[in-house]
Design a protein around this motif. Structure first.
Motif, mmCIF file in Angstrom:
data_model
loop_
_atom_site.group_PDB
_atom_site.id
_atom_site.type_symbol
_atom_site.label_atom_id
_atom_site.label_comp_id
_atom_site.label_asym_id
_atom_site.label_seq_id
_atom_site.Cartn_x
_atom_site.Cartn_y
_atom_site.Cartn_z
ATOM 1 N N LEU A 184 0.798 -1.287 -0.067
ATOM 2 C CA LEU A 184 0.133 -0.015 -0.057
ATOM 3 C C LEU A 184 0.915 1.436 -0.111
ATOM 4 C CD1 LEU A 184 -2.793 1.170 0.130
ATOM 5 C CD2 LEU A 184 -2.686 0.950 2.679
ATOM 6 N N ALA A 185 1.835 1.394 0.867
ATOM 7 C CA ALA A 185 2.936 2.508 0.853
ATOM 8 C C ALA A 185 3.350 2.724 -0.509
ATOM 9 C CB ALA A 185 3.846 2.147 1.819
ATOM 10 N N GLY A 186 3.696 1.489 -1.210
ATOM 11 C CA GLY A 186 4.511 1.487 -2.543
ATOM 12 C C GLY A 186 3.599 2.159 -3.487
ATOM 13 N N ILE A 187 2.062 1.855 -3.369
ATOM 14 C CA ILE A 187 1.190 2.360 -4.534
ATOM 15 C C ILE A 187 1.443 4.061 -4.085
ATOM 16 C CG2 ILE A 187 -1.216 2.615 -4.945
ATOM 17 C CD1 ILE A 187 -1.572 -0.303 -4.397
ATOM 18 N N PHE A 188 1.270 4.503 -3.012
ATOM 19 C CA PHE A 188 1.343 5.969 -2.943
ATOM 20 C C PHE A 188 2.572 6.388 -3.160
ATOM 21 C CE2 PHE A 188 -2.172 4.997 0.319
ATOM 22 C CZ PHE A 188 -3.077 5.739 -0.450
ATOM 23 N N GLY A 189 3.811 5.773 -2.768
ATOM 24 C CA GLY A 189 5.286 6.237 -3.081
ATOM 25 C C GLY A 189 5.442 6.115 -4.849
ATOM 26 N N ILE A 190 5.027 5.233 -5.317
ATOM 27 C CA ILE A 190 5.840 5.078 -6.696
ATOM 28 C C ILE A 190 4.777 5.874 -7.824
ATOM 29 C CG2 ILE A 190 6.208 3.615 -8.393
ATOM 30 C CD1 ILE A 190 7.122 1.501 -6.240
ATOM 31 N N THR A 191 3.479 6.030 -7.506
ATOM 32 C CA THR A 191 2.432 6.664 -8.375
ATOM 33 C C THR A 191 2.942 7.971 -8.887
ATOM 34 O OG1 THR A 191 0.627 5.475 -7.532
ATOM 35 C CG2 THR A 191 0.186 7.141 -8.730
ATOM 36 N N PRO A 192 3.427 8.848 -8.185
ATOM 37 C CA PRO A 192 3.758 10.211 -8.660
ATOM 38 C C PRO A 192 4.653 9.989 -9.765
ATOM 39 C CG PRO A 192 3.358 10.373 -6.238
ATOM 40 C CD PRO A 192 3.366 8.852 -6.729
ATOM 41 N N LEU A 193 5.748 9.074 -9.553
ATOM 42 C CA LEU A 193 6.959 9.030 -10.528
ATOM 43 C C LEU A 193 6.374 8.459 -11.807
ATOM 44 C CD1 LEU A 193 9.646 8.743 -11.417
ATOM 45 C CD2 LEU A 193 9.834 6.479 -10.238
ATOM 46 N N ILE A 194 5.447 7.512 -11.839
ATOM 47 C CA ILE A 194 4.647 7.065 -13.044
ATOM 48 C C ILE A 194 3.754 8.115 -13.696
ATOM 49 C CG2 ILE A 194 2.955 5.630 -14.064
ATOM 50 C CD1 ILE A 194 3.896 3.623 -11.833
ATOM 51 N N ILE A 195 3.247 8.973 -13.038
ATOM 52 C CA ILE A 195 2.627 10.177 -13.528
ATOM 53 C C ILE A 195 3.450 11.191 -14.140
ATOM 54 C CG2 ILE A 195 1.046 12.056 -13.051
ATOM 55 C CD1 ILE A 195 -0.230 10.265 -10.724
ATOM 56 N N ALA A 196 4.535 11.335 -13.485
ATOM 57 C CA ALA A 196 5.556 12.458 -13.954
ATOM 58 C C ALA A 196 6.139 12.074 -15.319
ATOM 59 C CB ALA A 196 6.398 12.850 -13.076
ATOM 60 N N MET A 197 6.320 10.617 -15.453
ATOM 61 C CA MET A 197 7.073 10.063 -16.476
ATOM 62 C C MET A 197 6.194 10.452 -17.655
ATOM 63 S SD MET A 197 9.410 6.742 -15.553
ATOM 64 C CE MET A 197 7.946 5.905 -15.165
ATOM 65 N N ILE A 198 4.931 9.906 -17.638
ATOM 66 C CA ILE A 198 3.745 10.058 -18.652
ATOM 67 C C ILE A 198 3.564 11.467 -19.038
ATOM 68 C CG2 ILE A 198 1.478 9.710 -19.255
ATOM 69 C CD1 ILE A 198 1.582 7.067 -17.329
ATOM 70 N N TYR A 199 3.365 12.295 -17.943
ATOM 71 C CA TYR A 199 3.477 13.705 -18.347
ATOM 72 C C TYR A 199 4.416 14.370 -19.172
ATOM 73 C CZ TYR A 199 2.876 18.619 -17.514
ATOM 74 O OH TYR A 199 2.632 20.087 -17.811
ATOM 75 N N LEU A 200 5.655 14.074 -18.684
ATOM 76 C CA LEU A 200 6.896 14.543 -19.606
ATOM 77 C C LEU A 200 7.254 13.691 -20.506
ATOM 78 C CD1 LEU A 200 9.115 15.557 -16.373
ATOM 79 C CD2 LEU A 200 7.843 17.228 -17.749
ATOM 80 N N GLN A 201 6.572 12.770 -20.704
ATOM 81 C CA GLN A 201 7.079 11.657 -21.996
ATOM 82 C C GLN A 201 8.627 11.543 -21.850
ATOM 83 O OE1 GLN A 201 4.959 10.078 -24.562
ATOM 84 N NE2 GLN A 201 3.733 10.302 -22.655
ATOM 85 N N ASN A 202 9.050 11.399 -20.575
ATOM 86 C CA ASN A 202 10.637 11.277 -20.240
ATOM 87 C C ASN A 202 10.749 10.085 -19.493
ATOM 88 O OD1 ASN A 202 13.179 11.268 -19.793
ATOM 89 N ND2 ASN A 202 13.051 13.380 -18.633
ATOM 90 N N TYR A 203 10.821 8.840 -19.980
ATOM 91 C CA TYR A 203 11.004 7.742 -19.225
ATOM 92 C C TYR A 203 12.678 7.155 -18.867
ATOM 93 C CZ TYR A 203 6.444 7.052 -21.368
ATOM 94 O OH TYR A 203 4.940 7.462 -21.537
ATOM 95 N N THR A 204 13.315 8.227 -19.041
ATOM 96 C CA THR A 204 14.598 8.092 -18.147
ATOM 97 C C THR A 204 14.477 8.254 -16.806
ATOM 98 O OG1 THR A 204 15.222 10.464 -18.793
ATOM 99 C CG2 THR A 204 15.921 8.898 -20.500
ATOM 100 N N LEU A 205 13.488 9.028 -16.476
ATOM 101 C CA LEU A 205 13.121 9.226 -14.951
ATOM 102 C C LEU A 205 13.106 7.776 -14.316
ATOM 103 C CD1 LEU A 205 10.461 11.962 -15.104
ATOM 104 C CD2 LEU A 205 12.918 12.260 -14.431
ATOM 105 N N LEU A 206 12.845 6.888 -14.927
ATOM 106 C CA LEU A 206 13.011 5.498 -14.158
ATOM 107 C C LEU A 206 14.502 5.118 -13.625
ATOM 108 C CD1 LEU A 206 11.053 2.943 -16.488
ATOM 109 C CD2 LEU A 206 10.729 3.469 -14.070
ATOM 110 N N LEU A 207 15.162 5.887 -14.227
ATOM 111 C CA LEU A 207 16.669 5.860 -13.651
ATOM 112 C C LEU A 207 16.753 6.203 -12.197
ATOM 113 C CD1 LEU A 207 18.844 6.843 -16.574
ATOM 114 C CD2 LEU A 207 18.501 4.385 -15.769
ATOM 115 N N ILE A 208 16.052 6.939 -11.690
ATOM 116 C CA ILE A 208 16.006 7.391 -10.358
ATOM 117 C C ILE A 208 15.957 6.153 -9.435
ATOM 118 C CG2 ILE A 208 14.153 8.462 -8.439
ATOM 119 C CD1 ILE A 208 13.459 10.422 -10.564
ATOM 120 N N ILE A 209 14.933 5.033 -9.923
ATOM 121 C CA ILE A 209 14.987 3.958 -9.149
ATOM 122 C C ILE A 209 16.106 3.305 -8.599
ATOM 123 C CG2 ILE A 209 13.787 1.639 -8.829
ATOM 124 C CD1 ILE A 209 11.981 3.846 -8.504
ATOM 125 N N PRO A 210 17.122 2.836 -9.813
ATOM 126 C CA PRO A 210 18.315 2.433 -9.201
ATOM 127 C C PRO A 210 19.145 3.179 -8.587
ATOM 128 C CG PRO A 210 18.347 2.852 -11.662
ATOM 129 C CD PRO A 210 16.815 2.938 -11.158
#
Length: 258
Positions: A184-210
């Motif tokens: 449940l915490a993961g849903i709240f924590g990761i959703t904003p990153l997914i939204i930002a990637m879609i909004y910016l069309q910048n999927y390199t933001l996934l590199l934040i995770i590693p």
């Protein structure tokens, strides 16, 4: 549903300085269960910081807007996490045994390591955000506040509480959390990153995770080696380092889009 709402209010009461009325007993069990909503507190903090950014965006220089937003974030949490980071810097910087490290972290006074660590951390946050336009600053804050708190929650799930006498700020979460709480915490924590990637069309933001995985690995390794687990101060430090890593990564990964 009513019980979950009460837990959300409990999380707001414990992790912020916002006044709330919780119509349930203030028990350690309730505070422990409320940890699942720690990333949701990040949504609230991000909303307040973004309101300050946008509110002052038309009447003040960008530098001032960003500084005021950071101040707002500190105010709404009562510097809860920043205090933990400073204490961890002092403890691990000045202690050479588990007992001495825990003793230093429990001391309310700030030392040289804590002062310098906090100064450098806040400077890195500010300069990373300063390189971005205000709309990107808002997105970075929107990502960092929930996601950094989720990283701290993962430490609670995977590691043990280090203090034998549970008399510190981590006492309510010292018993750990369940897998359901973590998800449940993961849903709240990761959703904003997914939204930002879609909004910016910048999927390199996934590199934040590693980048976060690496930062978490280093901090957890240090905690395990020296004190055998986490404390409340350590959780605050993990949140602060994770937040800063996100700002830095966002700055690096989006500069060509600004």
């Amino acid at each position: 549903m009513k019980k979950q709402w009460q837990l959300i209010l409990t999380a707001i009461m414990f992790y912020t300085r916002l006044p709330v009325h919780v119509n349930m007993p203030h028990s350690e069990e309730a505070l422990n269960k409320a940890t699942r909503y720690l990333p949701l507190i990040g949504w609230l903090t991000a909303a307040i910081m973004t309101a300050v950014l946008l509110g002052f965006g038309e009447i003040a220089p960008r530098m001032v807007c960003i500084l005021l937003a950071l101040i707002a974030g500190i105010w709404v949490t009562g510097a809860f996490h920043e205090d933990g980071f400073a204490d961890m810097c002092d403890g691990f910087g000045g202690g050479w045994t588990k007992e001495r490290i825990l003793e230093i972290m429990k001391d309310s006074r700030i030392g040289t390591f804590g002062m310098l660590g906090l100064l450098l951390l806040m400077t890195l946050k500010f300069t990373s955000l300063l390189s971005l336009p205000l709309d990107h600053v808002a997105l970075a804050v929107f990502i960092a506040q929930p996601l950094s708190r989720f990283v701290a929650v993962t430490v609670i799930y995977t590691h043990s509480y280090a203090r034998e006498n549970e008399d510190s700020k981590a006492k309510p979460v010292s018993k750990g959390i369940t897998l359901q709480d973590l998800l449940l915490a993961g849903i709240f924590g990761i959703t904003p990153l997914i939204i930002a990637m879609i909004y910016l069309q910048n999927y390199t933001l996934l590199l934040i995770i590693p980048a976060l995985v690496l930062a978490r690995w280093y901090m957890v390794r240090m905690m395990s080696k020296w004190i055998g687990g986490y404390t409340g101060d350590c959780l605050g430090a993990v949140q602060q380092v994770s937040e800063t890593v996100i700002y830095l990564c966002f700055c690096i990964l989006t500069w060509k889009y600004t």
